[in-house]
Motif scaffolding. Structure first.
Motif, PDB file in Angstrom:
ATOM      1  N   LYS A  83     -10.804   6.101  -9.855  1.00 26.81           N
ATOM      2  CA  LYS A  83     -12.079   5.529  -9.398  1.00 26.81           C
ATOM      3  C   LYS A  83     -12.129   5.395  -7.884  1.00 26.81           C
ATOM      4  N   ILE A  84     -11.944   6.532  -7.210  1.00 32.52           N
ATOM      5  CA  ILE A  84     -11.981   6.585  -5.743  1.00 32.52           C
ATOM      6  C   ILE A  84     -13.088   7.546  -5.325  1.00 32.52           C
ATOM      7  N   ILE A  85     -13.850   7.147  -4.332  1.00 33.05           N
ATOM      8  CA  ILE A  85     -14.833   8.039  -3.703  1.00 33.05           C
ATOM      9  C   ILE A  85     -14.672   7.897  -2.197  1.00 33.05           C
ATOM     10  N   LYS A  86     -14.687   9.048  -1.520  1.00 31.68           N
ATOM     11  CA  LYS A  86     -14.549   9.068  -0.063  1.00 31.68           C
ATOM     12  C   LYS A  86     -15.741   9.817   0.527  1.00 31.68           C
ATOM     13  N   PHE A  87     -16.428   9.148   1.454  1.00 32.31           N
ATOM     14  CA  PHE A  87     -17.582   9.703   2.167  1.00 32.31           C
ATOM     15  C   PHE A  87     -17.218   9.878   3.641  1.00 32.31           C
ATOM     16  N   ARG A  88     -17.701  10.934   4.248  1.00 33.86           N
ATOM     17  CA  ARG A  88     -17.519  11.139   5.690  1.00 33.86           C
ATOM     18  C   ARG A  88     -18.902  11.202   6.334  1.00 33.86           C
ATOM     19  N   MET A  89     -19.104  10.366   7.345  1.00 31.49           N
ATOM     20  CA  MET A  89     -20.388  10.365   8.047  1.00 31.49           C
ATOM     21  C   MET A  89     -20.516  11.640   8.874  1.00 31.49           C
ATOM     22  N   LEU A  90     -21.699  12.242   8.808  1.00 33.49           N
ATOM     23  CA  LEU A  90     -21.977  13.467   9.564  1.00 33.49           C
ATOM     24  C   LEU A  90     -22.863  13.194  10.770  1.00 33.49           C
ATOM     25  N   GLU A  91     -23.868  12.354  10.570  1.00 30.77           N
ATOM     26  CA  GLU A  91     -24.818  12.058  11.651  1.00 30.77           C
ATOM     27  C   GLU A  91     -25.515  10.747  11.353  1.00 30.77           C
TER      28      GLU A  91
END
Length: 157
Positions: A83-91
């Motif tokens: 139950k892991i989610i990783k988001f990377r900000m783009l802008e």
């Protein structure tokens, strides 16, 4: 300027069934968050891919510290088992102060009636005067509570 790289962690305890609901909402139905916590999230739109799939791009409109903001992120990791989610900000507004900003959450079962939601931010400030993103952390921990309460609405505590 390696000294500008930082990591901020936060956690909050929720009810166990809410742990599954929390993960499901962030993975498959992030557009529902605006209904659950409209004070924070105003809109969530899928720009590319499919909700819950790595590589998908999501645009958020939200209010932080009294200011309307927006941001686009890419979903880098979905780990169903853990139950892991990783988001990377783009802008977006957040990227005015940071060179990189990655948000990761995990839902960890803690016994029969509880789970722990942990948020981790890994980021690099553009300059030393940039504040720590503590208000964003506070809001995401509050969001976990709201999702838990929303899921358990009408059920005895």
């Amino acid at each position: 300027m390696g000294g500008l790289k930082r990591k901020l962690e936060g956690e909050i305890e929720i009810r166990v069934a809410g742990g599954d609901a929390f993960h499901d909402i962030f993975q498959e139905k992030p557009h529902h968050i605006a209904n659950i916590h409209p004070e924070l999230v105003h809109d969530c739109e899928l720009h590319d891919g499919a909700f819950g799939k790595p590589g998908s791009k999501i645009c958020w409109k939200y209010k932080l510290d009294g200011k309307s903001q927006s941001g686009k992120q890419i979903l880098d990791v979905v780990d169903e088992k853990n139950k892991i989610i990783k988001f990377r900000m783009l802008e977006g507004d957040l990227m005015e102060d940071y060179n990189t900003f990655v948000l990761t959450y995990q839902v960890i079962p803690k016994g029969e009636h509880k789970s722990l939601v942990t948020w981790t931010f890994e980021y690099e400030k553009k300059h030393p005067g940039v504040p720590e993103p503590s208000s964003l952390m506070d809001e995401l921990l509050r969001l976990a509570e709201k999702i838990d309460d929303h899921h358990h609405a009408g059920q005895p505590k």
